[in-house]
Design an enzyme around this catalytic site. Sequence first.
Site, PDB file in Angstrom:
ATOM      1  N   ILE A  44      28.974  48.070  24.715  1.00 35.96           N
ATOM      2  CA  ILE A  44      28.500  49.333  24.128  1.00 35.96           C
ATOM      3  C   ILE A  44      28.334  49.165  22.613  1.00 35.96           C
ATOM      4  O   ILE A  44      28.285  50.141  21.881  1.00 35.96           O
ATOM      5  CB  ILE A  44      29.470  50.507  24.440  1.00 35.96           C
ATOM      6  N   ARG A  71      26.455  46.044  20.259  1.00 28.40           N
ATOM      7  CA  ARG A  71      25.101  45.584  19.967  1.00 28.40           C
ATOM      8  C   ARG A  71      24.809  44.376  20.850  1.00 28.40           C
ATOM      9  O   ARG A  71      25.702  43.537  21.090  1.00 28.40           O
ATOM     10  CB  ARG A  71      24.973  45.144  18.495  1.00 28.40           C
ATOM     11  N   ASP A 117      24.798  48.676  27.632  1.00 30.90           N
ATOM     12  CA  ASP A 117      23.988  49.735  27.037  1.00 30.90           C
ATOM     13  C   ASP A 117      23.094  49.161  25.945  1.00 30.90           C
ATOM     14  O   ASP A 117      22.211  49.847  25.437  1.00 30.90           O
ATOM     15  CB  ASP A 117      24.896  50.834  26.448  1.00 30.90           C
ATOM     16  N   GLU A 176      15.443  45.216  22.443  1.00 28.43           N
ATOM     17  CA  GLU A 176      15.484  46.476  23.186  1.00 28.43           C
ATOM     18  C   GLU A 176      14.104  47.097  23.099  1.00 28.43           C
ATOM     19  O   GLU A 176      13.621  47.297  21.984  1.00 28.43           O
ATOM     20  CB  GLU A 176      16.522  47.427  22.591  1.00 28.43           C
ATOM     21  N   HIS A 192      20.385  51.998  25.592  1.00 30.82           N
ATOM     22  CA  HIS A 192      21.022  52.297  24.296  1.00 30.82           C
ATOM     23  C   HIS A 192      21.162  53.815  24.118  1.00 30.82           C
ATOM     24  O   HIS A 192      20.550  54.418  23.223  1.00 30.82           O
ATOM     25  CB  HIS A 192      20.201  51.683  23.153  1.00 30.82           C
ATOM     26  N   SER A 195      25.153  57.530  22.162  1.00 31.71           N
ATOM     27  CA  SER A 195      25.406  58.816  21.497  1.00 31.71           C
ATOM     28  C   SER A 195      24.395  59.884  21.912  1.00 31.71           C
ATOM     29  O   SER A 195      24.261  60.904  21.248  1.00 31.71           O
ATOM     30  CB  SER A 195      25.337  58.626  19.981  1.00 31.71           C
TER      31      SER A 195
HETATM   32  O1  LIG Z   1      23.904  52.480  18.403  1.00 25.44           O
HETATM   33  C1  LIG Z   1      24.251  53.508  17.979  1.00 25.44           C
HETATM   34  C2  LIG Z   1      24.936  53.676  16.744  1.00 25.44           C
HETATM   35  O2  LIG Z   1      24.947  52.748  15.922  1.00 25.44           O
HETATM   36  O3  LIG Z   1      25.501  54.748  16.542  1.00 25.44           O
END
Ligand SMILES: O=CC(=O)O
Length: 327
Positions: free
Chosen positions: A242, A244, A268, A273, A292, A295
């Site tokens: 979750i 990178r 994710d 991407e 991705h 959030s």
């Molecule tokens: O990938 C999402 C973030 O960096 O908040």
Amino acid sequence: MEDQKLPCVLIDCIGEKHGVYEDHAELLKEHFCLITMKEYNENKTILGKKIRAIYMWYHKPVINEELLQSLPNLKIVASSGVGIDHLDLNLLSRYGVKVSNTPFIVSTDTADLGMALMLASSRRLVEGYQMAVSPDTEYFPANWLGAEVSGATLGIIGMGTIGYKVAERAKAFEMKILYHNRKQRNKEEENAVGAIYCKKIDDLLQQSDFVMLAVNLTPQTHKLIGKRELQLMKPTATLINISRGLVVDQDDLVEALQNKVIKAAALDVTYPEPLPRDHPLLKMENVLITPHIGSATKKTRLVMMENMTESIQAALTNRPIPYEVLL
Ligand SMILES: O=CC(=O)O
């Protein structure tokens, strides 16, 4: 449209695929005169001088030296989300441009998504759904088993705000929690969630049923998980990412999954991407991928927008920037 009274802010686009949501744009327009990249490109000389901030919504618009040279009055880049690996901080600092992000608000949702990936992958939810909707479905398939999450061992690599929230959730699932932090150990947090610190990442990799990556991408974490690390993991283990994509050596991951060095992956984030449509990771039954969306909930995205607005307003009135990213 340009409103002479409001400060000009450059955004990539409104609506469309990656743009700022239409509803959010309406709120932003109360504070700023929004200039899209298309409008800017059509009238660079005039608009370039007026733009004072960039509202960078999920890594867009892309900022390079050419853009910075044509925005002489740029004060701040307000970037959404917590990660800032898509920004060249040294370059921005050379142009005297400040940077902000939205660090705290993304943590809860991203931790929730980490749990969702772990549960969905271990209980094979995508395959289960496909079986349930298929014309020749077999209900209560006798030979079809997942792996249990409750009581299993979770290894969290990167016990920052997101990692800690994952641990809080895993505690409710009665998991044994191991964690590794490259720099510091946090005994107070450790005790609160009953997590065990692994000084050596290898110990965590060898013991975990699920390895969850929650580190920032930095030169030190670039391809942190490669062939050697995957080989240390249990053949029954699942890797969940979750953070990178570039924290994992993706070619090594494909090989490990193909050769059953580890059981599964739930990701994710990938690189690039999105992945090219013929990428092997998209064809494997033991891989679950989401685009991705750590959030991506209504409330969080709204608060992110508010954080970004506050930071831009502070920078433009020479007040301390609440979410400033320091070099
Ligand atoms: O990938 C999402 C973030 O960096 O908040």
